[in-house]
Design a protein around this motif. Structure first.
Motif, mmCIF file in Angstrom:
data_model
loop_
_atom_site.group_PDB
_atom_site.id
_atom_site.type_symbol
_atom_site.label_atom_id
_atom_site.label_comp_id
_atom_site.label_asym_id
_atom_site.label_seq_id
_atom_site.Cartn_x
_atom_site.Cartn_y
_atom_site.Cartn_z
ATOM 1 N N GLN A 184 0.843 -1.186 0.000
ATOM 2 C CA GLN A 184 0.000 0.000 0.000
ATOM 3 C C GLN A 184 0.885 1.244 0.000
ATOM 4 O OE1 GLN A 184 -3.238 0.079 -0.283
ATOM 5 N NE2 GLN A 184 -3.590 -2.135 -0.083
ATOM 6 N N PRO A 185 0.574 2.227 -0.827
ATOM 7 C CA PRO A 185 1.388 3.444 -0.847
ATOM 8 C C PRO A 185 1.180 4.287 0.400
ATOM 9 C CG PRO A 185 -0.524 3.702 -2.255
ATOM 10 C CD PRO A 185 -0.533 2.277 -1.789
ATOM 11 N N VAL A 186 2.158 5.091 0.723
ATOM 12 C CA VAL A 186 2.037 6.111 1.754
ATOM 13 C C VAL A 186 2.366 7.451 1.117
ATOM 14 C CG1 VAL A 186 2.561 4.568 3.673
ATOM 15 C CG2 VAL A 186 4.431 5.777 2.537
ATOM 16 N N ARG A 187 2.027 8.512 1.801
ATOM 17 C CA ARG A 187 2.284 9.837 1.260
ATOM 18 C C ARG A 187 3.770 10.147 1.282
ATOM 19 N NH1 ARG A 187 -1.958 14.130 3.453
ATOM 20 N NH2 ARG A 187 -0.057 15.291 3.281
ATOM 21 N N PRO A 188 4.258 10.891 0.294
ATOM 22 C CA PRO A 188 5.671 11.296 0.326
ATOM 23 C C PRO A 188 5.967 12.124 1.566
ATOM 24 C CG PRO A 188 4.690 11.756 -1.819
ATOM 25 C CD PRO A 188 3.563 11.400 -0.897
ATOM 26 N N ARG A 189 7.148 11.932 2.110
ATOM 27 C CA ARG A 189 7.547 12.726 3.270
ATOM 28 C C ARG A 189 8.006 14.099 2.821
ATOM 29 N NH1 ARG A 189 10.922 8.474 7.090
ATOM 30 N NH2 ARG A 189 9.152 7.138 7.583
ATOM 31 N N ARG A 190 7.664 15.065 3.635
ATOM 32 C CA ARG A 190 8.097 16.428 3.339
ATOM 33 C C ARG A 190 9.489 16.620 3.881
ATOM 34 N NH1 ARG A 190 2.588 19.449 5.415
ATOM 35 N NH2 ARG A 190 1.183 18.529 3.855
ATOM 36 N N ALA A 191 10.360 17.127 3.068
ATOM 37 C CA ALA A 191 11.740 17.347 3.504
ATOM 38 C C ALA A 191 11.805 18.592 4.380
ATOM 39 C CB ALA A 191 12.648 17.514 2.285
ATOM 40 N N PRO A 192 12.620 18.585 5.462
ATOM 41 C CA PRO A 192 13.334 17.404 5.933
ATOM 42 C C PRO A 192 12.456 16.604 6.896
ATOM 43 C CG PRO A 192 13.993 19.301 7.213
ATOM 44 C CD PRO A 192 12.986 19.799 6.198
ATOM 45 N N GLY A 193 12.636 15.287 6.930
ATOM 46 C CA GLY A 193 11.975 14.462 7.934
ATOM 47 C C GLY A 193 10.532 14.166 7.592
#
Length: 374
Positions: free
Chosen positions: A356-365
């Motif tokens: 299952q996909p997850v949302r991209p993480r916002r940089a940083p962290g």
């Protein structure tokens, strides 16, 4: 084309990505909102609008947050899991914003918030349960275990509140040895549990969290249920009821090892109908059975959609969409409680984990979450 139906799922379990998939399979357009305290929950990626929600809000503050969310996003149907009882108590306020709650009435939810209260409600509806004892002290623990073992059974325990099998343990007299290091082992020595209840640990009189007796992780007194361990096949019955708690669709899912299937045996379905009617448990609920001394007994009741509800699509059912239609004041076709029900003969299957996909993480962290102020 009709206007889309806006449905919101608040903080829920990851398997509800399948609930969202079933809403997308509806013959009308559905826009799904999902919020969660974990930015990596797959329900956020599965929804049309996935939003991190405030964490650690007290129930009353969370209800205010939910009312604001419904008003700002013109939510038609709200499917609450987190703080379900507090939200159900505020049903008139949600209805005033134009939002229908897809959850049972507060009275039904409250009856099953504690498993001990739930067993009392089950017995009050005339349904069988295994013998059980509420345990808070070492003496109560030993009394329950000796009664269960004296009848030739193995004892187990679980917290009076919780979900998903959290805290479940099988009680044993066997010391912890090297051979128990292999594989999964959910057993715990009775003596260890008795010592914990006596306060001979970090929560006891001499521990850092004393001196008020053994406490749970949130500082609440330990409150356990002890009963015979039932390791046979399980039947998990999903029920769709109308807003008055009248059952419309009831189907059992059988579980024996990896093999799964469906059942419409009345020894499972009729008790669920009685319980749902007796408690007014509207919309989606789930009742779990095992066998004790060769008869079905109720071991758990969920006032929410079960994680495995999507499996009913194999017998042609889309209960998430049917429930949304009921919340909107409509009557799903074929869900009248009078028919023979779905043909489940010969359907057998197993479950295989998927990606299952997850949302991209916002940089940083990671995605930052809004934290409630103290």
């Amino acid at each position: 084309m009709s206007a889309p139906v806006r449905v919101w799922l608040n903080r829920t379990y990851a398997e509800n990505v399948f609930f969202i998939e079933q809403l997308r399979a509806a013959p009308r357009p559905v826009v799904v909102h999902a919020t969660h305290g974990d930015p990596d929950s797959p329900v956020l990626a599965a929804a049309d609008h996935g939003t991190p929600e405030p964490v650690d809000l007290p129930a009353a503050d969370y209800v205010r947050y939910a009312l604001d969310y419904c008003a700002r996003h013109a939510v038609d149907v709200f499917v609450p899991q987190l703080h379900q009882l507090a939200i159900a108590l505020a049903r008139p306020e949600f209805e005033a914003t134009g939002t229908a709650l897809l959850c049972p009435p507060a009275t039904a939810i409250a009856a099953f918030t504690s498993k001990a209260d739930g067993y009392a409600a089950i017995a009050g509806a005339g349904l069988p349960t295994p013998p059980w004892w509420r345990v808070r002290t070492p003496g109560e623990l030993w009394d329950a275990v000796e009664r269960i073992e004296g009848a030739g059974h193995t004892a187990c325990l679980k917290p009076t509140s919780g979900a998903g099998g959290a805290g479940f343990r099988v009680l044993t007299r066997e010391p912890y040895g090297a051979r128990r290091l292999a594989g999964w082992d959910h057993r715990v020595q009775v003596e260890q549990v008795a010592a914990a209840l006596a306060g001979d640990g970090p929560n006891g009189p001499d521990g850092p969290d004393g001196p008020d007796g053994p406490d749970g992780p949130d500082g609440e007194p330990v409150d356990l249920l002890v009963m015979p361990y039932l390791d046979g096949p399980e039947v998990s019955v999903d029920c769709l009821a109308d807003r008055d708690g009248d059952p419309l669709t009831v189907v059992g899912r059988t579980k024996q090892g990896r093999r799964r299937g469906f059942t419409t045996e009345e020894c499972y379905l009729e008790p669920v109908r009685r319980l749902v009617r007796a408690t007014g448990m509207a919309y989606l609920s789930n009742v779990q059975f095992r066998r004790f001394e060769d008869r079905p007994v109720v071991i758990d009741v969920n006032t929410r959609p079960a994680a495995g509800l999507h499996q009913l699509r194999l017998c042609g059912l889309n209960l998430p969409w049917d429930a949304v239609r009921l919340a909107l004041g409509e009557r799903p076709e074929g869900a009248d409680g009078a028919g023979a029900g779905p043909d489940v003969r010969g359907i057998e299957y197993t479950l295989v984990p998927g990606i299952q996909p997850v949302r991209p993480r916002r940089a940083p962290g990671r995605v930052s979450l809004v934290r409630a102020r103290a």
